[in-house]
Design a protein around this motif. Structure first.
Motif, PDB file in Angstrom:
ATOM      1  N   TRP A 118       0.810  -1.212   0.000  1.00 51.66           N
ATOM      2  CA  TRP A 118       0.000   0.000   0.000  1.00 51.66           C
ATOM      3  C   TRP A 118       0.845   1.265   0.000  1.00 51.66           C
ATOM      4  CZ3 TRP A 118      -4.667   0.008  -1.677  1.00 51.66           C
ATOM      5  CH2 TRP A 118      -5.457  -1.150  -1.565  1.00 51.66           C
ATOM      6  N   SER A 121       1.432   1.428  -3.671  1.00 49.23           N
ATOM      7  CA  SER A 121       0.191   1.198  -4.427  1.00 49.23           C
ATOM      8  C   SER A 121       0.391   0.179  -5.544  1.00 49.23           C
ATOM      9  CB  SER A 121      -0.353   2.513  -5.000  1.00 49.23           C
ATOM     10  OG  SER A 121      -0.639   3.429  -3.972  1.00 49.23           O
ATOM     11  N   SER A 136      -2.633  -0.926  -7.492  1.00 47.91           N
ATOM     12  CA  SER A 136      -3.749  -1.248  -6.604  1.00 47.91           C
ATOM     13  C   SER A 136      -4.816  -0.162  -6.725  1.00 47.91           C
ATOM     14  CB  SER A 136      -3.269  -1.346  -5.154  1.00 47.91           C
ATOM     15  OG  SER A 136      -2.767  -0.096  -4.713  1.00 47.91           O
TER      16      SER A 136
END
Length: 238
Positions: A118, A121, A136
């Motif tokens: 995260w 991403s 993502s």
């Protein structure tokens, strides 16, 4: 279609076929549970699926789906599959951190590992032939946790739901809607439910939820992959 393939399609279908969107009202934080299902094909019981949700610490959770052949060829071959997702609770919804799929049908084996970074991403998917990466999307889940996510959305009153789902090569937006209300009888009992179909094609996929009672379906049918049916046998919290 052979029983091992049916179990594989069931494990994939349970997660791939369902999806949701962030709820318009605050969704309660997750609570642990164990849900047991009977898996049938063409009216014949071929297996059992056990879904569990457990805390993993640090605001993370582990959602596991274990499917096992219990009858016929599926039992003889020891056909089974396991899907395990680690997710974080973000903006009142699950958001995938990692996903693992393992299928063993005696003569055939398959695996997939998905990891989400995260910070950058990026999603990385590896099926044993080298990693693939793609961007993502906020609120992204995977094929394993989408049934749980849709149940949470229905609990807040959603009637049409959409969710970014991490699949093999990209993030796929899946659309579902509530098409009516039915009373459904399964081994766990009789329930007033909301019927959810995928993309308006109720012949390909339908799921019945009692969202104020359970966050996962009480019944699911899917013609894609061999006329599979899943019925809730028991649900235990904690």
């Amino acid at each position: 279609m052979t029983a091992p393939n049916s179990l594989r399609m069931f494990a994939a279908g349970l997660a791939l076929a369902l999806s949701t969107t962030a709820a318009f009202a605050a969704t309660p934080a997750p609570t642990p549970f164990t849900a047991t299902y009977q898996v049938s094909q063409g009216g014949q019981v071929i297996g059992e699926a056990v879904i569990t949700l457990k805390p993993a610490g640090g605001g993370q959770w582990v959602y596991s789906n274990q499917t096992k052949g219990t009858a016929g060829i599926a039992a003889a071959l020891g056909a089974n599959s396991t899907e395990t997702t680690r997710f974080r609770w973000n903006n009142d919804a699950p958001e995938t951190i990692s996903y693992d799929y393992n299928m063993d049908a005696g003569f055939k084996k398959k695996q997939r590992h998905t990891e989400v970074n995260w910070s950058s991403s990026q999603v990385t998917v590896n099926e044993g032939k080298g990693p693939m990466t793609y961007p993502s999307a906020p609120g992204m889940v995977d094929r394993n946790t989408t049934p749980y996510a849709i149940g949470l959305a229905l609990r807040t009153g959603k009637q049409a739901v959409s969710l970014p789902v991490a699949v093999k090569r990209n993030v796929e937006t899946q659309e579902f809607k509530v098409t009516g209300k039915d009373t459904v009888k399964v081994p766990a009992g009789s329930f007033p439910t909301e019927r959810v179909v995928r993309g308006g094609d109720e012949n390909a996929f339908s799921a019945w939820y009692a969202p104020q009672k359970y966050p996962v379906p009480v019944k699911l049918t899917q013609s894609d992959g061999g006329n599979l049916e899943l019925q809730l046998v028991s649900f235990k919290g904690g």
